[in-house]
Design an enzyme around this catalytic site. Structure first.
Site, mmCIF file in Angstrom:
data_model
loop_
_atom_site.group_PDB
_atom_site.id
_atom_site.type_symbol
_atom_site.label_atom_id
_atom_site.label_comp_id
_atom_site.label_asym_id
_atom_site.label_seq_id
_atom_site.Cartn_x
_atom_site.Cartn_y
_atom_site.Cartn_z
ATOM 1 N N TYR A 160 83.351 -61.398 10.775
ATOM 2 C CA TYR A 160 81.953 -61.108 10.183
ATOM 3 C C TYR A 160 82.048 -59.742 9.058
ATOM 4 O O TYR A 160 81.377 -60.093 8.369
ATOM 5 C CB TYR A 160 81.236 -60.620 11.504
ATOM 6 C CG TYR A 160 79.922 -60.236 11.159
ATOM 7 C CD1 TYR A 160 78.989 -61.318 10.858
ATOM 8 C CD2 TYR A 160 79.443 -58.947 11.176
ATOM 9 C CE1 TYR A 160 77.618 -61.065 10.568
ATOM 10 C CE2 TYR A 160 78.061 -58.523 11.009
ATOM 11 C CZ TYR A 160 77.173 -59.655 10.561
ATOM 12 O OH TYR A 160 75.908 -59.323 10.358
ATOM 13 N N LYS A 164 80.924 -60.098 5.101
ATOM 14 C CA LYS A 164 79.720 -59.527 4.623
ATOM 15 C C LYS A 164 80.316 -58.613 3.423
ATOM 16 O O LYS A 164 79.573 -58.162 2.738
ATOM 17 C CB LYS A 164 79.193 -58.647 5.810
ATOM 18 C CG LYS A 164 78.502 -59.493 6.839
ATOM 19 C CD LYS A 164 77.316 -60.161 6.160
ATOM 20 C CE LYS A 164 76.272 -60.721 7.266
ATOM 21 N NZ LYS A 164 75.086 -61.489 6.536
#
Ligand SMILES: NC(=O)c1ccc[n+]([C@@H]2O[C@H](COP(=O)([O-])OP(=O)(O)OC[C@H]3O[C@@H](n4cnc5c(N)ncnc54)[C@H](O)[C@@H]3O)[C@@H](O)[C@H]2O)c1
Length: 254
Positions: A160, A164
């Site tokens: 994650y 990002k």
């Protein structure tokens, strides 16, 4: 000078079927924009579009998988045919609330690939599909929802965090490539924000520690983010591009 009205513009919100995407969609609709609520869960998108319509706004729901190029193209064509224009793309869809936190040595490779595919490649594909209409109009806004976990370097979420971080890099490169058409590309980096969706991955102790680390020591709410997204989508930010704005109550400072 008063705030520029955005009424009459058209916006696509990916992952608009729940959580923050739902909050962005309803905020834009309340300001008189036409909203395409795009989500891989069609029923969820339908429910949000119905909620907007019941409140007197204009919205369409669509099943969209941001990892699928034809699906992203169909999404932009649907916005153009329903609303006659496409002013704003909010790249919000993500694998997030369903993620299990674990050391990166234990992340299944298949899960790594899925997170990168949705959270990073999905932003690339949706943006690429939206850009032709924006170039033709000579104006556009792309708002990417990244995360404050990147400057924080939050552990146990490596796929994650990496996805990002990629979105932040993409925001900068894309801003350079699109400035000539008055298309701005900016990223919003939320800290942990409560939505209507329960998050089992965060324990009450972790939540309390997170809140204590803030300058403004309270839980984050979707309303803390909607105005920031609106700013990047509006005329007020016409000379701002490639930027990342952290909205986390003052935990990390870029
Ligand atoms: N809520 C937070 O604390 C927080 C913090 C930082 C960043 N963010 C980011 O904000 C955004 C929204 O967060 P949220 O809390 O609402 O997340 P969420 O997990 O509740 O919602 C994500 C939405 O994306 C949709 N989606 C997933 N895969 C998709 C695909 N392939 N195609 C289209 N739609 C897809 C889901 O169906 C869901 O409706 C995400 O980008 C998330 O990473 C959230």
């Amino acid at each position: 000078m008063t705030a520029h009205s955005m009424a009459g513009q058209a916006v696509i919100v990916t992952g608009g079927g729940q959580g923050l995407g739902r909050a962005f969609a309803t905020r834009f609709a309340a300001e008189g924009l036409s909203v395409l609520v795009a989500d891989i869960r069609h029923e969820a998108a339908d429910a949000v579009a119905a909620e907007i319509t019941a409140a007197g706004g204009t919205a369409r729901a669509m099943h969209v998988d941001v990892t699928d190029e034809p699906s992203c193209r169909a999404m932009c064509e649907a916005a153009l045919s329903a609303f006659g224009r496409l002013d704003i793309l909010v790249n919000n869809a993500s694998i997030f609330s369903t993620l299990k936190m674990r050391p990166f040595t234990e992340i299944p490779t298949e899960e790594w690939r899925q997170v990168i595919d949705v959270n990073l490649t999905g932003v690339f594909l949706a943006s690429r599909a939206a850009v032709p209409a924006m170039k033709e109009a000579g104006r556009g806004r792309i708002v990417n929802i990244a995360s404050a976990v990147v400057p924080m370097g939050r552990p146990n979420y490596l796929h994650y965090v990496s996805s990002k971080a990629g979105v932040i890099g993409m925001t900068r490169g894309m801003a350079r490539e699109l400035g000539g058409w008055n298309i701005t590309v900016n990223a919003v980096l939320p800290g942990a924000t409560d939505t209507e969706i329960p998050r089992e991955t965060v324990s009450p102790e972790q939540r309390a520690t997170l809140i204590a680390s803030r300058s403004i020591q309270r839980p984050g709410t979707p309303d803390d983010l909607t105005g920031v997204v609106r700013f990047f989508a509006s005329e007020d930010s016409s000379f701002v591009t490639g930027q990342s704005l952290v909205v986390d109550g003052g935990t990390v400072f870029l």
